[in-house]
Design an enzyme around this catalytic site. Sequence first.
Site, short mmCIF file in Angstrom:
data_model
loop_
_atom_site.label_atom_id
_atom_site.label_comp_id
_atom_site.label_asym_id
_atom_site.label_seq_id
_atom_site.Cartn_x
_atom_site.Cartn_y
_atom_site.Cartn_z
N LYS A 140 -2.84 6.47 0.91
CA LYS A 140 -2.56 6.90 2.29
C LYS A 140 -1.59 8.17 2.37
O LYS A 140 -0.57 8.01 2.60
CB LYS A 140 -2.08 5.98 3.18
CG LYS A 140 -2.65 5.73 4.44
CD LYS A 140 -2.62 4.62 5.51
CE LYS A 140 -2.70 4.54 6.82
NZ LYS A 140 -4.27 4.60 7.03
N ARG A 198 0.77 -1.09 -0.23
CA ARG A 198 0.05 0.03 -0.03
C ARG A 198 0.97 1.43 0.03
O ARG A 198 0.56 2.28 -0.81
CB ARG A 198 -0.85 0.02 1.31
CG ARG A 198 -1.97 0.88 1.03
CD ARG A 198 -3.05 1.02 2.28
NE ARG A 198 -2.59 1.02 3.63
CZ ARG A 198 -3.31 0.62 4.66
NH1 ARG A 198 -4.36 0.05 4.46
NH2 ARG A 198 -2.64 0.65 5.61
C1 LIG Z 1 -5.33 3.94 7.29
C2 LIG Z 1 -6.71 4.24 7.02
C3 LIG Z 1 -7.73 3.10 7.11
C4 LIG Z 1 -7.46 1.73 7.83
O1 LIG Z 1 -6.54 0.96 7.10
P1 LIG Z 1 -5.90 -0.31 7.99
O2 LIG Z 1 -5.06 -0.88 6.93
O3 LIG Z 1 -7.10 -1.26 8.45
O4 LIG Z 1 -5.02 0.46 9.16
C5 LIG Z 1 -9.30 3.39 7.03
N1 LIG Z 1 -9.34 4.62 6.24
C6 LIG Z 1 -8.31 5.46 6.06
C7 LIG Z 1 -8.92 6.93 5.47
C8 LIG Z 1 -7.18 5.28 6.32
O5 LIG Z 1 -6.12 6.27 6.37
#
Ligand SMILES: *Cc1c(COP(=O)(O)O)cnc(C)c1O
Length: 342
Positions: free
Chosen positions: A185, A82
């Site tokens: 992210k 990711r």
């Molecule tokens: C990081 C994040 C999540 C959760 O992702 P995980 O991989 O489960 O920690 C969900 N929504 C957003 C907007 C995020 O930035």
Amino acid sequence: MIMENLDWKNLGFAYRELPYRYEAVYKDGAWSKGGLVTESTVTISEASSALHYGQQCFEGMKAYRTKDDHIQLFRPDMNAKRLNLSSGRLLMPAIDEEMFIDAVKQVVLANEAYVGPYGSGATLYIRPFLFGCGPNIGIGPSPEYIFRVFAMPVGAYYAKGLAPSNYLVTYDYDRVAGLGTGKFKVGGNYASSLLPLKEAKEKGFADVVYLDPTTHTKIEEVGAANFFAITKNNEFITPESPSILDSITRKSLMAIAEQRLGLKVLETDIYIDHLDDIVEAGACGTAAVISPIGALQIKDKEHIFYSKEEVGPITKKLYDELVGIQFGDVQPIEENWIVQVK
Ligand SMILES: *Cc1c(COP(=O)(O)O)cnc(C)c1O
């Protein structure tokens, strides 16, 4: 060794400067040989693309101490993939999966004393991040980058057991554009979420629920977490959209729902005015694992799912199963979900 005199049960989620972090530098088209450093501050050019144009992305993950005192990671390969998806979108260099996991392991081992004792619920939160460090004030990708990984001990999100929170469905703000950076992210998505979050909190809600940015009819994200629900037909449903962040927690819950709880799993449209089939709902992400949703405030109407006081039975089972896997008490769905550090 485990650090003494830390109040593991009441750590909350706050930055704490630990002895070691990892750093690698990208220059002249290649990554330096990264390694542990002790300096917790970073000095960069004032003309860095991260500071001006948000050329930055990050990950969030945890290390867990097991009953027999091993330390393990949960699906770190997914975080590596990711991070590369995010960095690619912002024209930043990729990081080999091997280099990423090695960096994370080094940071965990070097700060091992801060991985909470088994049974306390505390974990070591790990924050890998990558940013353009300039100098290049003209709009364009940075010539240089820094990849860092730091860690901090965090308490169990729900120290007294899972409890539902209430959320405000916002019609005033979108989290991202329909074909924007929602899948990635990147820090910019968070900067723009600070004001909606503040306003929701002032009104007594835990956070906002964002609808899909094109039609504003479907549930999209719960603050910085993914949405899931259980229907009265024994389905685990979760939104399908090009603009939500593909949560690793959600992916894992989908596998658990299907393979351990015998639920039918569907990625589908969840319309905000058709919630009557839903019997339980929650938000999911690494930090809290699951936050049960008590009620949604939809304009002037309150929609209660299971209860505003208690967590629903299926949500509780999903939570226990996933947390059990993460702490090594429950067999993972796939062997490679768990990566041992020590
Ligand atoms: C990081 C994040 C999540 C959760 O992702 P995980 O991989 O489960 O920690 C969900 N929504 C957003 C907007 C995020 O930035």
